[in-house]
Scaffold this motif. Structure first.
Motif, PDB file in Angstrom:
ATOM      1  N   PHE A 104      11.654  61.861  21.496  1.00 19.78           N
ATOM      2  CA  PHE A 104      13.113  61.873  21.364  1.00 19.78           C
ATOM      3  C   PHE A 104      13.735  62.816  22.392  1.00 19.78           C
ATOM      4  CE2 PHE A 104      17.148  63.140  19.425  1.00 19.78           C
ATOM      5  CZ  PHE A 104      17.654  61.913  18.999  1.00 19.78           C
ATOM      6  N   ILE A 105      13.147  64.011  22.554  1.00 14.27           N
ATOM      7  CA  ILE A 105      13.661  64.987  23.529  1.00 14.27           C
ATOM      8  C   ILE A 105      13.498  64.460  24.947  1.00 14.27           C
ATOM      9  CG2 ILE A 105      13.305  67.300  24.482  1.00 14.27           C
ATOM     10  CD1 ILE A 105      12.419  68.187  21.679  1.00 14.27           C
ATOM     11  N   ASP A 106      12.283  63.994  25.287  1.00 12.79           N
ATOM     12  CA  ASP A 106      11.999  63.540  26.657  1.00 12.79           C
ATOM     13  C   ASP A 106      12.915  62.391  27.067  1.00 12.79           C
ATOM     14  OD1 ASP A 106      10.015  65.433  26.733  1.00 12.79           O
ATOM     15  OD2 ASP A 106       8.369  64.014  26.355  1.00 12.79           O
ATOM     16  N   LYS A 107      13.089  61.433  26.183  1.00 16.23           N
ATOM     17  CA  LYS A 107      13.908  60.269  26.512  1.00 16.23           C
ATOM     18  C   LYS A 107      15.373  60.669  26.729  1.00 16.23           C
ATOM     19  CE  LYS A 107      11.660  56.420  26.962  1.00 16.23           C
ATOM     20  NZ  LYS A 107      11.799  55.633  28.226  1.00 16.23           N
ATOM     21  N   HIS A 108      15.893  61.533  25.861  1.00 15.28           N
ATOM     22  CA  HIS A 108      17.300  61.906  26.003  1.00 15.28           C
ATOM     23  C   HIS A 108      17.534  62.802  27.207  1.00 15.28           C
ATOM     24  CE1 HIS A 108      17.796  60.203  21.972  1.00 15.28           C
ATOM     25  NE2 HIS A 108      19.074  60.105  22.315  1.00 15.28           N
ATOM     26  N   GLN A 109      16.562  63.619  27.559  1.00 16.79           N
ATOM     27  CA  GLN A 109      16.692  64.393  28.790  1.00 16.79           C
ATOM     28  C   GLN A 109      16.696  63.475  30.007  1.00 16.79           C
ATOM     29  OE1 GLN A 109      13.494  67.260  28.463  1.00 16.79           O
ATOM     30  NE2 GLN A 109      14.814  68.778  27.434  1.00 16.79           N
ATOM     31  N   GLU A 110      15.931  62.401  29.920  1.00 21.44           N
ATOM     32  CA  GLU A 110      15.924  61.404  31.002  1.00 21.44           C
ATOM     33  C   GLU A 110      17.227  60.621  31.022  1.00 21.44           C
ATOM     34  OE1 GLU A 110      13.811  57.081  31.800  1.00 21.44           O
ATOM     35  OE2 GLU A 110      12.663  58.615  30.704  1.00 21.44           O
ATOM     36  N   TRP A 111      17.666  60.138  29.815  1.00 19.36           N
ATOM     37  CA  TRP A 111      18.871  59.307  29.756  1.00 19.36           C
ATOM     38  C   TRP A 111      20.138  60.080  30.119  1.00 19.36           C
ATOM     39  CZ3 TRP A 111      17.204  57.308  24.298  1.00 19.36           C
ATOM     40  CH2 TRP A 111      16.252  56.299  24.448  1.00 19.36           C
ATOM     41  N   LEU A 112      20.238  61.329  29.697  1.00 23.32           N
ATOM     42  CA  LEU A 112      21.480  62.086  29.833  1.00 23.32           C
ATOM     43  C   LEU A 112      21.482  63.017  31.038  1.00 23.32           C
ATOM     44  CD1 LEU A 112      22.040  63.106  26.080  1.00 23.32           C
ATOM     45  CD2 LEU A 112      22.765  61.030  27.265  1.00 23.32           C
ATOM     46  N   ALA A 113      20.474  62.902  31.889  1.00 22.75           N
ATOM     47  CA  ALA A 113      20.382  63.788  33.056  1.00 22.75           C
ATOM     48  C   ALA A 113      21.629  63.649  33.931  1.00 22.75           C
ATOM     49  CB  ALA A 113      19.130  63.458  33.860  1.00 22.75           C
ATOM     50  N   GLY A 114      22.194  64.783  34.298  1.00 24.87           N
ATOM     51  CA  GLY A 114      23.347  64.788  35.194  1.00 24.87           C
ATOM     52  C   GLY A 114      24.671  64.474  34.546  1.00 24.87           C
ATOM     53  N   THR A 115      24.725  64.299  33.216  1.00 28.53           N
ATOM     54  CA  THR A 115      25.986  63.965  32.564  1.00 28.53           C
ATOM     55  C   THR A 115      26.957  65.138  32.621  1.00 28.53           C
ATOM     56  OG1 THR A 115      27.010  63.181  30.516  1.00 28.53           O
ATOM     57  CG2 THR A 115      25.182  64.713  30.284  1.00 28.53           C
ATOM     58  N   GLY A 116      28.230  64.822  32.722  1.00 33.37           N
ATOM     59  CA  GLY A 116      29.263  65.841  32.694  1.00 33.37           C
ATOM     60  C   GLY A 116      30.108  65.779  31.441  1.00 33.37           C
ATOM     61  N   ASP A 117      29.777  64.859  30.537  1.00 32.13           N
ATOM     62  CA  ASP A 117      30.555  64.694  29.315  1.00 32.13           C
ATOM     63  C   ASP A 117      30.284  65.870  28.366  1.00 32.13           C
ATOM     64  OD1 ASP A 117      32.159  62.805  27.443  1.00 32.13           O
ATOM     65  OD2 ASP A 117      30.362  63.340  26.272  1.00 32.13           O
ATOM     66  N   PRO A 118      31.323  66.507  27.833  1.00 31.46           N
ATOM     67  CA  PRO A 118      31.110  67.672  26.959  1.00 31.46           C
ATOM     68  C   PRO A 118      30.285  67.357  25.714  1.00 31.46           C
ATOM     69  CG  PRO A 118      33.399  67.531  27.667  1.00 31.46           C
ATOM     70  CD  PRO A 118      32.744  66.267  28.116  1.00 31.46           C
ATOM     71  N   GLY A 119      30.500  66.175  25.129  1.00 31.08           N
ATOM     72  CA  GLY A 119      29.753  65.820  23.935  1.00 31.08           C
ATOM     73  C   GLY A 119      28.280  65.611  24.219  1.00 31.08           C
ATOM     74  N   LEU A 120      27.948  64.924  25.321  1.00 32.53           N
ATOM     75  CA  LEU A 120      26.558  64.683  25.683  1.00 32.53           C
ATOM     76  C   LEU A 120      25.878  65.972  26.134  1.00 32.53           C
ATOM     77  CD1 LEU A 120      26.887  61.264  27.561  1.00 32.53           C
ATOM     78  CD2 LEU A 120      26.293  61.680  25.171  1.00 32.53           C
ATOM     79  N   LYS A 121      26.628  66.850  26.799  1.00 32.34           N
ATOM     80  CA  LYS A 121      26.064  68.147  27.200  1.00 32.34           C
ATOM     81  C   LYS A 121      25.752  68.991  25.963  1.00 32.34           C
ATOM     82  CE  LYS A 121      27.847  70.322  30.724  1.00 32.34           C
ATOM     83  NZ  LYS A 121      28.860  70.934  31.635  1.00 32.34           N
ATOM     84  N   ALA A 122      26.642  68.937  24.961  1.00 30.79           N
ATOM     85  CA  ALA A 122      26.377  69.676  23.731  1.00 30.79           C
ATOM     86  C   ALA A 122      25.137  69.133  23.033  1.00 30.79           C
ATOM     87  CB  ALA A 122      27.587  69.589  22.800  1.00 30.79           C
ATOM     88  N   PHE A 123      24.949  67.810  23.066  1.00 26.77           N
ATOM     89  CA  PHE A 123      23.773  67.192  22.445  1.00 26.77           C
ATOM     90  C   PHE A 123      22.502  67.661  23.141  1.00 26.77           C
ATOM     91  CE2 PHE A 123      20.673  63.777  21.894  1.00 26.77           C
ATOM     92  CZ  PHE A 123      20.709  63.587  20.523  1.00 26.77           C
ATOM     93  N   LEU A 124      22.512  67.691  24.496  1.00 23.89           N
ATOM     94  CA  LEU A 124      21.354  68.193  25.238  1.00 23.89           C
ATOM     95  C   LEU A 124      21.113  69.667  24.934  1.00 23.89           C
ATOM     96  CD1 LEU A 124      21.642  66.545  28.787  1.00 23.89           C
ATOM     97  CD2 LEU A 124      19.810  66.237  27.106  1.00 23.89           C
ATOM     98  N   GLY A 125      22.215  70.409  24.777  1.00 27.41           N
ATOM     99  CA  GLY A 125      22.072  71.822  24.444  1.00 27.41           C
ATOM    100  C   GLY A 125      21.404  72.012  23.092  1.00 27.41           C
TER     101      GLY A 125
END
Length: 579
Positions: A104-125
Motif C-alpha cells: 500500500f505504501i510503495d504503490k501510493h508513493q509511486e502513484w502520488l510522486a511529485g503531486t502538489g495537491d495539499p490533500g494528496l501531500k497530506a496523505f503521503l505525509g
C-alpha cells in the motif's frame, strides 16, 4: 435486448440521476474516516461512520475508487482500503499483513510522486509518519480493525470532501485506470470500439455465492478460451460497459435497495425502464409489492391490485403513471462455484407482466383461502420442501416457476410431484399446497379445477378425494381425535391405489357408522355423512380405479380439501350440536 445491455442502460439512467457512482468508482461499505492535518498527522481519533448500535453496526456505502479484483494476490486500492493494507493491523492472524501494508505504501508513493495537491501531500505525509505500533499507542478502537478506511483533510471534513473526491485525486485516478497496454475491440454490449475489460468487476450480494463476489462473465481455463484469446478478449466487453452492468447489479443486490427479493436459491433483481423516472419508480414499487408482500398492509394493497387486474383493467387505468411503454426486467441469479448462473431473465411491458402475475394468483385461489390472501413466492416454495426448510427447496424449482409465471409458460411439473410427495409424508393438506396443485392442473393440464366444492365435478380423482374426506369425518365423529387416523395411515396409498385401499376403508367405516348410530347426539350428523357418501358413490364408476396418475392425485387432494371445507359449513346446518 440482452441482459448486459439492459443493465448497462439501467446504469446510464441511474447515473444521470446520481444514484450510482461514476465510471471508475464503486459503492463500498466504509467503517471509519481518518481526518488529517496538513502535515499528514491525524487530527484526533478516527471517526466511526457505521450506523446502528452494538454488534449490529453497519458500514454505510460510499463512492470510492474501484477496488482491484483480488484473488490470491496483493493489490492495494487507491486512497482507501481495509486496515491491513492502510495501517498494517488486523484482528486475525494476518500472515501477510506486513506485505499488504508495505505494498500500500510503495504503490501510493509511486502513484502520488511529485503531486502538489495539499490533500494528496497530506496523505503521503501520513504514510511516512505512520507505523503499525502507533495503533495501540494512540488508543485507537479495536472495532476499527478490518474495517475499510477513507481519509479527509480536517479543514474539509465537515463539507464531506474526502481525499479521493478531490479534483486532483479524480484526475490522477482516471489516468491510472487508463494506463497499460489494453486491447481494443467492438464491445458486445454497446457496439463501441473501446478498451476491453480483461477481468469484469465482482458481483456481490448473491445468496450462497462467495462473499468476495463472483462473475457472470469469466474465463479461467484453457477449455473456455477461443483462438488463443485470454480472459475478457474471448467475449469483448468494454471497460465502461463492464463497469456499468456490474455497478448497477451490485446496487440492485444491496439489502434494502427495493430491487431484490430471494426466490428459493435465486437472488432476484428487477428494474423498470421508462423515459419518465417517476414511472420507472412506480413500476419498481408495485413489483416489490406484488412479488414480496411481507407486511399485512402491503398484502392488502396487493390484493386490491390483483383484483383490479382480474377484472380486466389495464395497469394504466388505475396507475396513470404506468401507461403502456414501461418496460420491466426480472433477473434471477444463483451461485455456481466462482461464477453466477442465470436462473431466468424476463423482459416485457410492465402491464403484461403484472397481468400474468395476477392470473397466477387467480389460479392459486381456493376456498377456504389461506391466512395470507397474496402469499409471496418464498412462502409457496417452502410448502414443497422437506420440513418446510428453505435449504430443502429443489435448486432449479424457484427459477423455473418464476419464469413460467412471468412469461405465461406451463409450470414445472416438479411442483406437482413435490407437493404430492409432501402430502404423502406429512399429510398436511393445507390451502397453500392445494392452491399450488390447483394452479398446476389449470395451467398444465387445462383442467377446470373448481375454487370451492363442486358437487357436479365428475373427475374420479376429485370424487375419491371427497369420499376419503367423508370417511375421515366419519372416523373423527365416531372416535374423536386419534393419534393415527385414516388420513395419517392411508392418504398416500388411497390417492395412488384406490382399488386396494378404499374397500378396506369402507369396511372399516361400517363400524364407525354403527358407533355413531348408537349415540343420539351424533345420529343426525351420521345420517348427513351417509347422504354425502351415497351422493359421491353414485357418481363414481362401478369399480374403483386401480391407480391414479399425478394429475389425478392432484385432483384427489383438491377434492379432499373442498369436502373438508363443506363439512364445516353444512354440518352445522345438519344439526351438529355436539361439535
Amino acid at each position: 435486448m440482452t441482459i448486459l445491455t439492459s443493465l448497462a442502460l439501467a446504469y446510464d439512467n441511474m447515473a444521470s440521476r446520481g444514484e450510482v457512482p461514476a465510471f471508475g468508482f464503486s459503492q463500498v461499505g466504509i467503517g471509519f474516516l481518518i481526518s488529517l492535518n496538513a502535515d499528514g498527522t491525524p487530527d484526533g481519533v478516527p471517526i466511526d461512520l457505521r450506523q446502528g448500535t452494538g454488534k449490529k453496526k453497519v458500514a454505510p456505502p460510499m463512492a470510492v475508487p474501484q477496488p482491484p479484483k483480488r484473488t490470491s494476490g496483493i493489490a492495494p486500492s487507491f486512497l482507501w482500503d481495509k486496515t491491513a493494507y492502510v495501517l498494517g493491523v488486523t484482528a486475525g492472524e494476518g500472515k501477510r499483513t506486513a506485505q499488504e501494508h508495505q505494498a500500500f505504501i510503495d504503490k501510493h508513493q509511486e502513484w502520488l510522486a511529485g503531486t502538489g495537491d495539499p490533500g494528496l501531500k497530506a496523505f503521503l505525509g501520513f504514510l511516512g509518519w505512520w507505523s503499525p505500533e502507533r495503533f495501540e499507542a494512540l488508543g485507537w478502537p479495536e472495532e476499527m480493525k478490518d474495517q475499510n478506511l477513507v481519509f479527509a483533510l480536517e479543514s474539509e471534513r465537515l463539507d464531506n470532501i474526502r481525499i479521493h473526491d478531490r479534483p486532483a485525486a479524480r484526475e490522477l485516478w482516471a489516468r491510472l485506470s487508463a494506463e497499460g497496454e489494453k486491447s481494443q475491440a467492438a464491445c458486445l454490449v454497446t457496439g463501441a470500439h473501446a478498451p476491453v475489460a480483461r477481468l469484469h468487476p465482482a458481483i456481490k450480494g448473491v445468496w450462497g455465492a462467495q462473499s468476495s463476489g463472483a462473475s457472470i462473465v469469466s474465463f479461467n481455463l484453457d477449455a473456455f478460451t477461443s483462438y488463443g484469446h485470454e480472459q475478457g478478449d474471448n467475449a469483448p466487453v468494454s471497460e465502461a460497459a463492464a463497469f456499468a452492468y456490474t455497478t448497477v447489479l451490485n446496487h440492485f443486490l444491496e439489502r434494502g435497495s427495493g430491487h431484490r427479493i430471494q426466490i428459493g436459491d435465486a437472488s432476484t433483481v428487477f428494474w423498470a425502464e421508462a423515459e419518465d423516472a417517476a414511472a420507472a419508480d412506480k413500476a419498481d414499487e408495485l413489483a416489490a409489492l406484488l412479488m414480496d408482500p411481507d407486511l399485512k398492509i402491503e398484502a392488502e394493497k396487493v390484493s386490491a391490485i390483483l383484483e383490479r387486474l382480474k377484472e380486466g383493467k389495464s395497469i394504466g387505468e388505475f396507475q396513470p403513471a404506468l401507461a403502456p411503454g414501461v418496460r420491466f426486467h426480472v433477473l434471477g441469479l444463483a451461485p455456481n462455484a466462482s461464477r453466477l448462473s442465470i436462473r431466468f431473465y424476463v423482459e416485457d411491458e410492465f402491464g403484461a407482466i403484472a397481468r400474468r402475475y395476477a392470473e397466477h394468483h387467480e389460479r392459486l385461489r381456493v376456498e377456504p383461502p389461506p391466512k395470507d390472501p397474496a402469499p409471496p413466492m418464498w412462502r409457496l416454495l417452502v410448502e414443497t420442501a422437506s420440513l418446510r426448510r428453505t435449504e430443502n427447496i429443489q435448486p432449479n424449482l424457484a427459477g423455473e416457476w418464476m419464469r413460467a409465471i412471468l412469461t405465461g409458460a406451463p409450470y414445472p411439473l416438479t411442483l406437482l410431484s413435490s407437493v404430492i410427495t409432501r402430502l404423502r409424508a406429512d399429510h398436511d393438506v393445507n390451502a397453500l399446497r392445494v392452491g399450488i396443485l390447483k394452479s398446476v392442473l389449470i395451467r398444465n393440464f387445462d383442467v377446470e379445477a373448481p375454487v370451492s366444492l363442486d358437487p357436479k365435478c365428475p373427475d374420479p380423482g376429485y370424487l375419491l378425494g371427497r369420499l376419503f374426506a367423508v370417511l375421515d369425518r366419519f372416523q373423527e365423529t365416531a372416535l374423536g381425535k386419534v393419534n393415527a387416523g385414516i388420513k395419517e395411515r392411508y392418504f398416500g396409498s388411497a390417492s395412488a391405489s384406490p382399488s386396494v385401499v378404499f374397500p378396506l376403508l369402507i369396511r372399516l367405516n361400517i363400524h364407525h357408522q354403527s358407533k355413531i348410530s348408537k349415540d343420539p347426539q351424533k345420529s343426525k350428523l351420521g345420517a348427513y355423512f351417509e347422504g354425502q357418501m351415497s351422493e359421491i358413490m353414485n357418481s363414481l364408476p362401478p369399480k374403483f380405479p386401480a391407480t391414479l396418475n399425478l394429475e389425478e392425485q392432484g385432483q384427489f387432494a383438491l377434492g379432499y380439501y373442498h369436502q373438508l371445507y363443506r363439512r364445516k359449513s353444512e354440518t352445522a346446518e345438519a344439526g351438529e350440536a355436539a361439535q
